[in-house]
Design an enzyme around this catalytic site. Structure first.
Site, PDB file in Angstrom:
ATOM      1  N   HIS A   1     -47.595  19.776  40.354  1.00 37.70           N
ATOM      2  CA  HIS A   1     -47.992  20.641  41.495  1.00 37.70           C
ATOM      3  C   HIS A   1     -49.300  20.104  42.103  1.00 37.70           C
ATOM      4  O   HIS A   1     -50.292  20.807  42.190  1.00 37.70           O
ATOM      5  CB  HIS A   1     -48.097  22.106  41.072  1.00 37.70           C
ATOM      6  CG  HIS A   1     -49.008  22.391  39.915  1.00 37.70           C
ATOM      7  ND1 HIS A   1     -48.701  23.314  38.929  1.00 37.70           N
ATOM      8  CD2 HIS A   1     -50.227  21.900  39.570  1.00 37.70           C
ATOM      9  CE1 HIS A   1     -49.696  23.374  38.056  1.00 37.70           C
ATOM     10  NE2 HIS A   1     -50.623  22.531  38.423  1.00 37.70           N
TER      11      HIS A   1
ATOM     12  N   HIS B   1     -55.878  27.721  39.114  1.00 40.90           N
ATOM     13  CA  HIS B   1     -56.971  26.754  38.938  1.00 40.90           C
ATOM     14  C   HIS B   1     -58.286  27.356  39.409  1.00 40.90           C
ATOM     15  O   HIS B   1     -58.850  26.923  40.413  1.00 40.90           O
ATOM     16  CB  HIS B   1     -56.675  25.478  39.731  1.00 40.90           C
ATOM     17  CG  HIS B   1     -55.376  24.817  39.374  1.00 40.90           C
ATOM     18  ND1 HIS B   1     -54.165  25.279  39.817  1.00 40.90           N
ATOM     19  CD2 HIS B   1     -55.095  23.730  38.605  1.00 40.90           C
ATOM     20  CE1 HIS B   1     -53.188  24.499  39.350  1.00 40.90           C
ATOM     21  NE2 HIS B   1     -53.726  23.554  38.612  1.00 40.90           N
TER      22      HIS B   1
ATOM     23  N   HIS C   1     -52.816  13.471  33.254  1.00 35.29           N
ATOM     24  CA  HIS C   1     -53.999  13.303  34.097  1.00 35.29           C
ATOM     25  C   HIS C   1     -55.234  13.848  33.394  1.00 35.29           C
ATOM     26  O   HIS C   1     -55.145  14.728  32.540  1.00 35.29           O
ATOM     27  CB  HIS C   1     -53.853  13.914  35.495  1.00 35.29           C
ATOM     28  CG  HIS C   1     -53.557  15.391  35.618  1.00 35.29           C
ATOM     29  ND1 HIS C   1     -52.545  16.050  34.947  1.00 35.29           N
ATOM     30  CD2 HIS C   1     -54.141  16.341  36.406  1.00 35.29           C
ATOM     31  CE1 HIS C   1     -52.527  17.330  35.311  1.00 35.29           C
ATOM     32  NE2 HIS C   1     -53.493  17.543  36.174  1.00 35.29           N
TER      33      HIS C   1
ATOM     34  N   GLU D   1     -50.824  20.800  30.655  1.00 34.72           N
ATOM     35  CA  GLU D   1     -50.035  21.626  31.579  1.00 34.72           C
ATOM     36  C   GLU D   1     -48.535  21.495  31.287  1.00 34.72           C
ATOM     37  O   GLU D   1     -47.747  22.331  31.730  1.00 34.72           O
ATOM     38  CB  GLU D   1     -50.314  21.228  33.044  1.00 34.72           C
ATOM     39  CG  GLU D   1     -51.707  21.606  33.526  1.00 34.72           C
ATOM     40  CD  GLU D   1     -51.928  21.330  35.011  1.00 34.72           C
ATOM     41  OE1 GLU D   1     -53.003  21.689  35.514  1.00 34.72           O
ATOM     42  OE2 GLU D   1     -51.043  20.737  35.674  1.00 34.72           O
TER      43      GLU D   1
HETATM   44 FE   LIG Z   1     -52.542  22.069  37.627  1.00 36.08          FE
END
Ligand SMILES: [Fe+3]
Ligand SMILES: [Fe+3]
Lengths: 282, 130, 282, 130
Positions: free
Chosen positions: A12, A59, A193, A240
């Site tokens: 996303h 977030h 990431h 995630e």
């Molecule tokens: Fe995220």
């Protein structure tokens, strides 16, 4: 009765929302990213889900440091795209499915999941970017959405096992809902990431590939991966991926992978996308 | 470098945002959160120090905000999702902000990403780097 | 290592805080209520807990209809007594135990409890009235407190089984904390009461007595009581009793009841209070 | 009387605050919550109707607030812990507010409580009352 017959996993990545919003998604430089969703946009027109249970993490948008729910379920009538600091994304309001959402909430709590009930919230790129990637530019989102926000910002995130179990419980609950609804579960976030520290920019392609290879059949093993292992192997934000396990848990043991897409990098992140279908018994 | 003291403290160049960091950084992160509001961003831009004084931050935290020292901000309890609200306010991309924590320039960082990102090889354990 | 050796259950009736705050608790008319805590005030001086994990429900004070967490754990340094509409209670600030609280949070989430982490909140009568009843009027609360807020306002509350399991998980977590701390768990709320509708004022003394009789040894049966049965038998607010099961779950299988107090009514509510000790192995 | 449609709808004189009620009463309860703030209480007292107009309530909800009709407010999605913020604002005790939902006067209600409260006998199932 309501049913679940397909699920989808996707990163996303905020930048991709931005590119669509400024009208750049047709540019040649982005073709390697967006072309991986051509199949998806056709597929979703055939699938026509009535409701998507969209698993994502907030977030630092709706939840700040005051309250950090592990699992929050959105029961509101509608959710506005959030202003994340440069104005809200110019995408449609997200229409909720409050009757189903409350049904799920009741069932999940009675099944022993300690949900936080949310009756008002804005939704950030974690939720709206997957909608954009899958549906493209639309006047109205063609389905209703139940946001399911998972904490992956503050350590510890829920375990893979817990996420898989939540997916199973979601399926149970959906199948007890009396209305005929075609429900999908989407797991979003990832893939590898890391956005901080000297190690920022970490990408582990073999790890990501292995994860996608295992998700159909070897998901029990994936559920055993600890957050520390995710961090070590795929970066601080790599955890995630537990959200994809909620999607997987909501599907039958046997699924067919009908589509996959992987691209490195989009800004700081490895982009992954997968679609599973169940075989429909006639 | 990392700021943790736990079973993830052997991961190089990585700070996990756990309870210890969350306690240290509570007000710092809530300050960042306030920048989600346009009027607050305006006040912050007009007089950064005065704006920071509204929050019970440590001097080190204030200095690190003023200096946009993200490495230091992470060590002082900042969470990256909160900290990027400062760099967004400055008009910086996330990648640009993130790159400042590495030993690369932003251009070198972006180059590394285009070439597949930073390899995990040699980057899993502190002991690999000694 | 930290340990749990005693637990306590008590109603958290706002009127009793009010009576103490206006200096009326010595009045003869209230003796039948407050005398039941004489033993407790002596007992707590001998017990000297370092930390109390205080299980209560927020009554539309810190949590409004926006976010309703099933289980919220307070990790802040301190918690202010809330203004519930007529000014805050004139009682000391509640000092938290953030290191232990974060340790518990991490352990509980890894054990599969979907906690909402709370880093800032005010605490209402659900938390401060038990402190007043047990410690009396003090300049400083003589222990640190970890608030554990349970949703009992919006249906459904967590099940009795889930609450019992949370208690067990809390004990596990406490016992892994390296500091030598004497920790108590208090379950608050109840007993029978109903604050709404034509049936308001419902009190079921036999039910309340049976509950207290069973809590030491037959708690597994109590854990099987559904919220609908609580409501039917002991009023809409009677389901607050699940919070006593968190306390019970945190204690060993064998406990000794060292004190009990029951009084009807205090305003709309049956007041119940119980103390359990474990046998200390030397 | 109750307003539910579920396996607890056979409990007489009882409305369970479930998802249906929470949806109906969301704005009503958030209005009540606003009365936790002293300045808001002042505005409400000065002009109740004008204050109510700040919230997207139904006309029935507004009328029921103005009339302090707690039975009706419960049926319209009010939760008692929220609704008592209205009666506190009026200086009423919880018991006084609660008693208005019964067929007793406040004095009769308090008398009943002093005598051990309302018995569950005959009050568990609607069918017992027919
Ligand atoms: Fe995220
Ligand atoms: Fe209560």
């Amino acid at each position: 009765m309501a049913k679940i017959q397909a699920g989808l996993g996707t990163s996303h990545i905020p930048l991709l929302g931005r590119i669509m919003d400024i009208g750049d998604s047709d540019k040649a430089e982005w073709a390697p990213v967006f072309s991986g969703f051509d199949f998806t946009r056709q597929w979703i027109k055939e699938q026509k889900p009535d409701v998507v249970i969209l698993v994502y993490n907030d977030h630092a948008t709706t939840f700040d440091m005051k309250f950090i729910p592990t699992f929050a379920i959105g029961c509101a009538e509608a959710f506005q795209p959030a202003d994340e600091g440069y104005g809200a994304r110019p995408v449609p309001t997200v229409k909720g499915a409050p009757e189903l959402a409350w049904h799920l909430t009741e069932s999940l709590i009675l099944q022993g999941f300690d949900m936080t009930i949310v009756n008002e919230m804005d939704v950030d790129h974690g939720l709206t970017v997957p909608l954009s990637m899958v549906f493209g530019e639309v006047e109205e989102w063609p389905c209703r959405v139940i946001p399911l926000a998972v904490n992956t910002v503050v350590y510890p995130a829920p375990t893979g096992e817990r996420c898989l179990a939540l997916g199973k419980a979601l399926r149970e609950a959906v199948e007890q809902f009396p209305e005929d609804l075609n429900v999908q579960v989407w797991g979003t976030g990832g893939m590898s990431h890391q956005l901080l520290g000297e190690r920022a920019g970490l990408i582990n392609q073999p790890w990501d590939t292995e994860f996608m290879d295992s998700l159909a059949d070897d998901y029990q093993r994936l559920a055993g991966i600890s957050q520390v292992e995710y961090i070590r192997e795929s970066g601080t934000e790599g955890c995630e991926m537990v959200m994809w396990l909620i999607m997987r848990g909501a599907l039958k043991a046997k699924v067919k992978e009908v589509h996959r897409h992987y691209h490195v990098p989009v800004s700081n992140t490895a982009l992954g996308h997968i679609i599973f279908e169940e075989e429909v018994s006639q | 470098m990392n700021s943790n003291n736990n079973n993830y403290s052997d991961i190089p160049g990585t700070t996990v945002f756990d309870g210890n960091m969350a306690r240290k950084g509570f007000h710092l992160n809530q300050f960042c959160m306030s920048l989600m509001n346009a009027a607050n961003r305006e006040s912050f831009k007009q007089n950064e120090s005065a704006y920071l004084d509204r929050y019970p931050l440590t001097d080190a935290q204030k200095q690190a905000v003023l200096a946009r020292d993200f490495t230091q901000l992470i060590a002082l309890g900042g969470n990256i999702y909160y900290l990027v609200k400062i760099s967004s306010c400055d008009g910086l991309s996330v990648a640009a902000a993130v790159s400042t924590m590495t030993d690369l320039s932003t251009e070198e960082y972006l180059d590394m990403m285009r070439n597949g990102g930073r390899s995990p090889e040699g980057n899993r354990y502190l002991k690999e780097q000694q």
